[in-house]
Structure formats: structure tokens, C-alpha cells
Design a protein around this motif. Sequence first.
Motif, PDB file in Angstrom:
ATOM      1  N   GLY A  51     -17.237  51.010  -5.656  1.00 34.69           N
ATOM      2  CA  GLY A  51     -15.819  50.834  -4.581  1.00 34.69           C
ATOM      3  C   GLY A  51     -16.106  51.635  -3.531  1.00 34.69           C
ATOM      4  O   GLY A  51     -15.387  51.753  -2.482  1.00 34.69           O
ATOM      5  N   PHE A  52     -17.580  52.383  -3.181  1.00 35.18           N
ATOM      6  CA  PHE A  52     -17.539  53.109  -2.035  1.00 35.18           C
ATOM      7  C   PHE A  52     -17.796  52.342  -0.749  1.00 35.18           C
ATOM      8  O   PHE A  52     -17.301  52.798   0.368  1.00 35.18           O
ATOM      9  CB  PHE A  52     -18.758  54.089  -2.296  1.00 35.18           C
ATOM     10  N   THR A  53     -18.418  51.130  -0.946  1.00 33.86           N
ATOM     11  CA  THR A  53     -18.453  50.246   0.512  1.00 33.86           C
ATOM     12  C   THR A  53     -17.228  49.800   1.023  1.00 33.86           C
ATOM     13  O   THR A  53     -17.090  50.013   2.174  1.00 33.86           O
ATOM     14  CB  THR A  53     -19.242  49.270   0.157  1.00 33.86           C
ATOM     15  N   ILE A  54     -16.256  49.441   0.102  1.00 30.93           N
ATOM     16  CA  ILE A  54     -15.049  49.159   0.656  1.00 30.93           C
ATOM     17  C   ILE A  54     -14.374  50.456   1.207  1.00 30.93           C
ATOM     18  O   ILE A  54     -13.598  50.215   2.326  1.00 30.93           O
ATOM     19  CB  ILE A  54     -14.149  48.464  -0.730  1.00 30.93           C
ATOM     20  N   GLN A  55     -14.512  51.607   0.715  1.00 34.12           N
ATOM     21  CA  GLN A  55     -13.559  52.747   1.033  1.00 34.12           C
ATOM     22  C   GLN A  55     -14.304  53.326   2.270  1.00 34.12           C
ATOM     23  O   GLN A  55     -13.726  53.681   3.306  1.00 34.12           O
ATOM     24  CB  GLN A  55     -13.518  53.933   0.056  1.00 34.12           C
ATOM     25  N   LEU A  56     -15.708  53.174   2.370  1.00 40.78           N
ATOM     26  CA  LEU A  56     -16.491  53.654   3.749  1.00 40.78           C
ATOM     27  C   LEU A  56     -16.588  52.646   4.683  1.00 40.78           C
ATOM     28  O   LEU A  56     -16.747  53.163   5.778  1.00 40.78           O
ATOM     29  CB  LEU A  56     -17.481  54.349   3.108  1.00 40.78           C
ATOM     30  N   LEU A  57     -17.040  51.527   4.398  1.00 42.40           N
ATOM     31  CA  LEU A  57     -17.590  50.657   5.475  1.00 42.40           C
ATOM     32  C   LEU A  57     -16.764  49.441   5.512  1.00 42.40           C
ATOM     33  O   LEU A  57     -16.511  48.921   6.712  1.00 42.40           O
ATOM     34  CB  LEU A  57     -19.050  49.905   4.838  1.00 42.40           C
ATOM     35  N   PRO A  69     -10.851  42.355   3.636  1.00 38.56           N
ATOM     36  CA  PRO A  69     -10.772  41.715   2.141  1.00 38.56           C
ATOM     37  C   PRO A  69     -11.312  40.654   1.846  1.00 38.56           C
ATOM     38  O   PRO A  69     -11.853  40.522   0.723  1.00 38.56           O
ATOM     39  CB  PRO A  69      -9.174  41.586   1.937  1.00 38.56           C
ATOM     40  N   TRP A  70     -11.900  39.759   3.038  1.00 34.78           N
ATOM     41  CA  TRP A  70     -12.620  38.879   2.744  1.00 34.78           C
ATOM     42  C   TRP A  70     -14.005  39.334   2.124  1.00 34.78           C
ATOM     43  O   TRP A  70     -14.715  38.670   1.292  1.00 34.78           O
ATOM     44  CB  TRP A  70     -12.754  38.030   4.109  1.00 34.78           C
ATOM     45  N   TRP A  71     -14.701  40.148   2.892  1.00 35.34           N
ATOM     46  CA  TRP A  71     -15.954  40.804   2.511  1.00 35.34           C
ATOM     47  C   TRP A  71     -16.126  41.245   1.107  1.00 35.34           C
ATOM     48  O   TRP A  71     -16.628  41.537   0.407  1.00 35.34           O
ATOM     49  CB  TRP A  71     -16.675  41.479   3.516  1.00 35.34           C
ATOM     50  N   ALA A  72     -14.858  42.083   0.962  1.00 35.53           N
ATOM     51  CA  ALA A  72     -14.572  42.825  -0.285  1.00 35.53           C
ATOM     52  C   ALA A  72     -14.732  41.931  -1.619  1.00 35.53           C
ATOM     53  O   ALA A  72     -15.237  42.424  -2.648  1.00 35.53           O
ATOM     54  CB  ALA A  72     -13.281  43.617  -0.274  1.00 35.53           C
ATOM     55  N   LEU A  73     -14.474  40.752  -1.674  1.00 38.57           N
ATOM     56  CA  LEU A  73     -14.382  39.888  -2.890  1.00 38.57           C
ATOM     57  C   LEU A  73     -15.648  39.273  -2.854  1.00 38.57           C
ATOM     58  O   LEU A  73     -16.227  38.673  -3.893  1.00 38.57           O
ATOM     59  CB  LEU A  73     -13.347  38.826  -2.542  1.00 38.57           C
ATOM     60  N   ARG A  74     -16.629  39.221  -1.734  1.00 36.21           N
ATOM     61  CA  ARG A  74     -17.965  38.543  -1.713  1.00 36.21           C
ATOM     62  C   ARG A  74     -19.041  39.392  -1.740  1.00 36.21           C
ATOM     63  O   ARG A  74     -20.094  39.051  -2.051  1.00 36.21           O
ATOM     64  CB  ARG A  74     -17.814  37.481  -0.530  1.00 36.21           C
ATOM     65  N   GLU A  75     -19.100  40.873  -1.412  1.00 37.82           N
ATOM     66  CA  GLU A  75     -20.151  41.535  -1.152  1.00 37.82           C
ATOM     67  C   GLU A  75     -21.219  41.891  -2.530  1.00 37.82           C
ATOM     68  O   GLU A  75     -22.371  41.655  -1.972  1.00 37.82           O
ATOM     69  CB  GLU A  75     -19.584  43.036  -0.281  1.00 37.82           C
ATOM     70  N   MET A  76     -20.663  42.012  -3.486  1.00 39.27           N
ATOM     71  CA  MET A  76     -21.270  42.089  -4.757  1.00 39.27           C
ATOM     72  C   MET A  76     -22.286  41.259  -4.857  1.00 39.27           C
ATOM     73  O   MET A  76     -23.465  41.251  -5.506  1.00 39.27           O
ATOM     74  CB  MET A  76     -20.499  42.455  -5.667  1.00 39.27           C
ATOM     75  N   HIS A  77     -21.885  39.990  -4.666  1.00 35.91           N
ATOM     76  CA  HIS A  77     -22.479  38.546  -4.759  1.00 35.91           C
ATOM     77  C   HIS A  77     -24.026  38.684  -4.050  1.00 35.91           C
ATOM     78  O   HIS A  77     -24.992  38.329  -4.302  1.00 35.91           O
ATOM     79  CB  HIS A  77     -21.886  37.418  -4.911  1.00 35.91           C
ATOM     80  N   VAL A  78     -23.595  39.058  -2.839  1.00 33.97           N
ATOM     81  CA  VAL A  78     -24.541  38.911  -1.558  1.00 33.97           C
ATOM     82  C   VAL A  78     -25.694  40.302  -2.077  1.00 33.97           C
ATOM     83  O   VAL A  78     -26.720  39.942  -1.933  1.00 33.97           O
ATOM     84  CB  VAL A  78     -23.932  39.163  -0.393  1.00 33.97           C
ATOM     85  N   TYR A  79     -25.284  41.450  -2.287  1.00 32.09           N
ATOM     86  CA  TYR A  79     -25.945  42.516  -2.691  1.00 32.09           C
ATOM     87  C   TYR A  79     -26.843  42.246  -3.986  1.00 32.09           C
ATOM     88  O   TYR A  79     -28.076  42.555  -3.902  1.00 32.09           O
ATOM     89  CB  TYR A  79     -25.140  43.793  -2.969  1.00 32.09           C
TER      90      TYR A  79
END
Length: 194
Positions: free
Chosen positions: A10-16, A21-31
Motif C-alpha cells: 500500500g505504499f505506492t498509493i500512500q506516497l505516489l 483511485p483509477w490507478w490504485a485499482l490497476r497498478e498491481m496488474h501492471v507491475y
Amino acid sequence: ILMLYLGNEGFTIQLLWRNSPWWALREMHVYGALAIFFYVQFVREFLSSKRDFPRLDRLLQVLVGISTFRALWMLADPHFQPAAIVGEIAVLFSNVLVLVIAFRALMIGTRSAKYFFLSSLVFNLAMILFILQECGVIWIGEFMVKAPHVGTALEVLLLSLALADRIKQVNLELAVQKAAMLHADKINALGRMA
């Protein structure tokens, strides 16, 4: 891989990405797709899978394609569970396939494959124990929550040893080639003098 673990905690949402919220739902799949892509490229180069194991290499590329397709699908619809499940299965098979390739490379005598095989084995065992505990099949303890992190850290350490061994091997080969070239130059000079 670092972004994958930071995102998982959860650090990327807190810090970056606080305001996304759009990216928060999708970032883990891309990473995850990027981690698999770069890891597979590393495996292909390090273990020469394209040259030594072409069928396994093609299968590995198919699994990378599936992982990439899953990430693209999840960008459009992050709640589509079949795509998420197919992607996770592709990641699981990719890890197992890397273990098989490392074992086969070890069997044909690829010198630095022993470290690679050990690193892949450690990571896969950590993930299996983590998944079994998360599913309630076994209980090892609270520390198993961090098993993927520990497995990744051990994998990076062992891969560092493999890289050091590979660099040592390449430097030795270069020194032998340089000595052979110097010897050839000396023989050539003697021939000209004669």
C-alpha cells in the motif's frame, strides 16, 4: 519487482498515487506483468534458454504474453475475475517453468545455473508455503505473511552470487582470449622477422 512489493503493502498509493483511485485499482496488474516480462528476459539471457531449450523458451514467451494480456485487460476492467485468475495461473506456470529451465541448464553443465536453480527453488518454496497458509491448508506461523518478501530477498541474494560467478567466468575467458591473441601476435612478429 520493488514497485510490486511497495504496491502490495500500500505504499505506492500512500506516497505516489494519492489522487488516483483509477490507478490504485490497476497498478498491481501492471507491475506484475512488468516484473514477469523483465524476469523472463533475464532468464533467457542468463540461462541461454532461447539457444539451449527453444521449446521451453517459446512456452515462457507465451506465458509472458498471457500475463501482458491480463494486465491490459485489467486496465480496462479491474474487476474482471477470469482475467485475474488466468494471469495468476500464467505467473505460477512461469515460475515453475523457470525452475525447470534452471534445472535443465544445471544438468547440461551451465556453470552458474546452480545459483539460479537454488534462487528459483527458494522463491517457489516460499510462495507455495505462503499460499498454503493463506488458503488455510497449513499453519506455520505469523512470519509466513512475509514469506514472499523473504523468498524474494533470498532469490536476489542468490542471483547476485550467480551474476558474480558469471562475471568471474567471463573475465577468465577474456583473459584466456587476450593471452592467445598476444601469443599469436608474437608468433606473427617472429614470422615477419624471419
